[in-house]
Every structure is written in structure tokens, then in C-alpha cells.
Write a protein that holds these residues in place. Structure first.
Motif, PDB file in Angstrom:
ATOM      1  N   TYR A  46     -36.039  47.218  35.957  1.00 38.87           N
ATOM      2  CA  TYR A  46     -34.665  47.683  35.899  1.00 38.87           C
ATOM      3  C   TYR A  46     -33.755  46.473  35.698  1.00 38.87           C
ATOM      4  CZ  TYR A  46     -35.348  52.508  37.572  1.00 38.87           C
ATOM      5  OH  TYR A  46     -35.691  53.833  37.694  1.00 38.87           O
ATOM      6  N   GLN A  55     -29.857  45.145  36.383  1.00 40.53           N
ATOM      7  CA  GLN A  55     -28.600  45.400  37.085  1.00 40.53           C
ATOM      8  C   GLN A  55     -27.535  44.473  36.519  1.00 40.53           C
ATOM      9  OE1 GLN A  55     -28.170  44.498  41.391  1.00 40.53           O
ATOM     10  NE2 GLN A  55     -27.308  46.550  41.581  1.00 40.53           N
ATOM     11  N   LYS A  82     -23.125  45.971  38.823  1.00 41.79           N
ATOM     12  CA  LYS A  82     -24.164  46.487  39.713  1.00 41.79           C
ATOM     13  C   LYS A  82     -24.783  47.794  39.208  1.00 41.79           C
ATOM     14  CE  LYS A  82     -22.643  44.059  43.815  1.00 41.79           C
ATOM     15  NZ  LYS A  82     -22.424  44.084  45.266  1.00 41.79           N
ATOM     16  N   PHE A  83     -24.579  48.137  37.932  1.00 37.54           N
ATOM     17  CA  PHE A  83     -25.193  49.336  37.386  1.00 37.54           C
ATOM     18  C   PHE A  83     -26.664  49.057  37.085  1.00 37.54           C
ATOM     19  CE2 PHE A  83     -25.739  53.305  35.700  1.00 37.54           C
ATOM     20  CZ  PHE A  83     -26.075  53.315  34.357  1.00 37.54           C
ATOM     21  N   LEU A  84     -27.537  49.941  37.595  1.00 32.35           N
ATOM     22  CA  LEU A  84     -28.980  49.802  37.423  1.00 32.35           C
ATOM     23  C   LEU A  84     -29.456  50.675  36.271  1.00 32.35           C
ATOM     24  CD1 LEU A  84     -30.110  49.981  41.092  1.00 32.35           C
ATOM     25  CD2 LEU A  84     -30.988  48.297  39.506  1.00 32.35           C
ATOM     26  N   PHE A  90     -34.760  43.693  38.279  1.00 31.81           N
ATOM     27  CA  PHE A  90     -35.544  44.173  39.405  1.00 31.81           C
ATOM     28  C   PHE A  90     -36.854  44.777  38.924  1.00 31.81           C
ATOM     29  CE2 PHE A  90     -32.993  43.663  43.124  1.00 31.81           C
ATOM     30  CZ  PHE A  90     -31.679  43.704  42.699  1.00 31.81           C
TER      31      PHE A  90
END
Lengths: 115, 113
Positions: free
Chosen positions: B35, B37, B41-43, B90
Motif C-alpha cells: 500500500y 500512503q 495519509k490516504f492509503l 506499507f
């Protein structure tokens, strides 16, 4: 389109006060729903999940969430907030067991706790 | 024992360079994910592998190439880095495919100068 909406970008709550973080979803299949928390500089930790059954689910750290199908919502609640709850909270939706799918996350809500 | 471990935790590099991020999970899970980010902070899901097989490949520039040598490892190689690649990446794993409980790594913060 499949999506998750967290309407509140930033919420400030006094320590000891109650908390509700909102989450609405749009999903074609029966949704599986999650809340994750991210502390500064950390990865995401699962707070709770809803797959089926009782629509009120309990999680870690005293959090709970209620699934309301009619409102396409999965709001997170805590009766008394502690300073250590300050973090970023993410709602996510997905469909179990379907190849080619992954969790879709909302844009997050930042929780600040004031003393 | 860290369940999902990523290395490096921080990566600072110049535009145009090539870099890799490694991920390992010791949970015995079948499925692993990358993922991204962004600064807000948008995943967003980038890739997913199930038992070494690529099952999700979102609209990601082909400068990004994942590789899964076995089901416990998922690496991410990025060629010709651009400023817009700066983000936290992530790695996560889940027992099986689809919406499952994801266990996340601590993230790898990539800064492209």
C-alpha cells in the motif's frame, strides 16, 4: 463505485469525553468492515472488524462499532477517551475471499485529545 | 518477533535513482500487499500477491515492480525515482485472498530529492 467516506478530517475531544467517528461506505457486495488505528510513525493496527452476525462489535482498547446496513455506516465509538487515543483512524471495506480485491480505506480521521 | 517487517524504515535518495524496499512476514499468511500512503495519509493498494502469484496490480507506473520469491517475502523495486514517489510504503499480509484482517508492517518512508 466502491468507496469509503470518513466525513470528519479532524476531531478534538476532551479527555474523558465520549467519541464517535463516522464512516460511510459504498460497496456492491456484502461488505466486510474494519477500523484501523495508526499512531504517529507507526503501521496500522486493527481495532475491530465486522464480518456478520451481531451488528455491534467490540474491539481492543475499549472501542466498539455498530454496523447499520440501512445507513451504509460503520461508526466507531468509545465512551471515555484517553490521551493515548490520539492517532489517525481509518475505516476500511472489502469482500472476503474474492481474488483481485483488497481493502479500500477511507481518508482517515485525525483524533486529538485535549486535557 | 516482528510479524511483518520492512526494510529500510527510511530511505532518502535523488531523483532518477533506483531503490528497493523489502518485506517479510512470519505469520504463515498466503497473501501479501503493498500500500502507498501519500502526504495526506490516504492509503491506496498498489499490488497483491497470493502464494507468489500476482493477483492485484492497480494503476501504478511500470517503474514499480514487485517481486515475491516465496510467500513470506514481497519486495518492491522502483526505477527512475520521481519526486511524486515520495510517500510511506506499507507492506501487509493476510491469511488468504480478499478482505481479511491485514497485518501491517511499520512502513518505509521514501523521500525523493
Amino acid at each position: 463505485a466502491q468507496s469509503v467516506t470518513q466525513p470528519d478530517i479532524h476531531i478534538t475531544v476532551s479527555e474523558g469525553a465520549s467519541l464517535e467517528l463516522r464512516c460511510n461506505y459504498s460497496y456492491g457486495a456484502t461488505p466486510y468492515l474494519f477500523w484501523y488505528v495508526q499512531s504517529p510513525g507507526q503501521g496500522l493496527q486493527l481495532l475491530l472488524k465486522y464480518f456478520s452476525g451481531d451488528t455491534l462489535v467490540q474491539g481492543i482498547k475499549g472501542f466498539e462499532a455498530e454496523f447499520k446496513r440501512s445507513q451504509s455506516s460503520f461508526n466507531l465509538r468509545k465512551p471515555s477517551v484517553h490521551w493515548s487515543d490520539a492517532a489517525e483512524y481509518f475505516c476500511a471495506v472489502g469482500a472476503a475471499g474474492q481474488a483481485g480485491t483488497a481493502l479500500i480505506f477511507g481518508k482517515g480521521t485525525t483524533l486529538s485529545v485535549s486535557s | 518477533d516482528t510479524a511483518v517487517s520492512q526494510t529500510p524504515k527510511y530511505l532518502v535518495t535523488q531523483m532518477g535513482n533506483d531503490k528497493s524496499i523489502k518485506c517479510e512476514q512470519n505469520l504463515g499468511h498466503d497473501t501479501m500487499y503493498w500500500y502507498k500512503q501519500d502526504s495526506k495519509k490516504f492509503l491506496k493498494i498498489m499490488f497483491s500477491y497470493n502464494n507468489k502469484e500476482l493477483i492485484i496490480n492497480e494503476t501504478v507506473p511500470n517503474r514499480f515492480s514487485p517481486k515475491s520469491p516465496d510467500k513470506a517475502h514481497l519486495n518492491l523495486h522502483i526505477n527512475s525515482l520521481e519526486l511524486g514517489d515520495s510517500a510511506v510504503y506499507f507492506c501487509a499480509s493476510s491469511p488468504t485472498i480478499g478482505a481479511n484482517v491485514l497485518t501491517f508492517g511499520a512502513g518505509s518512508r521514501l523521500t525523493v530529492l
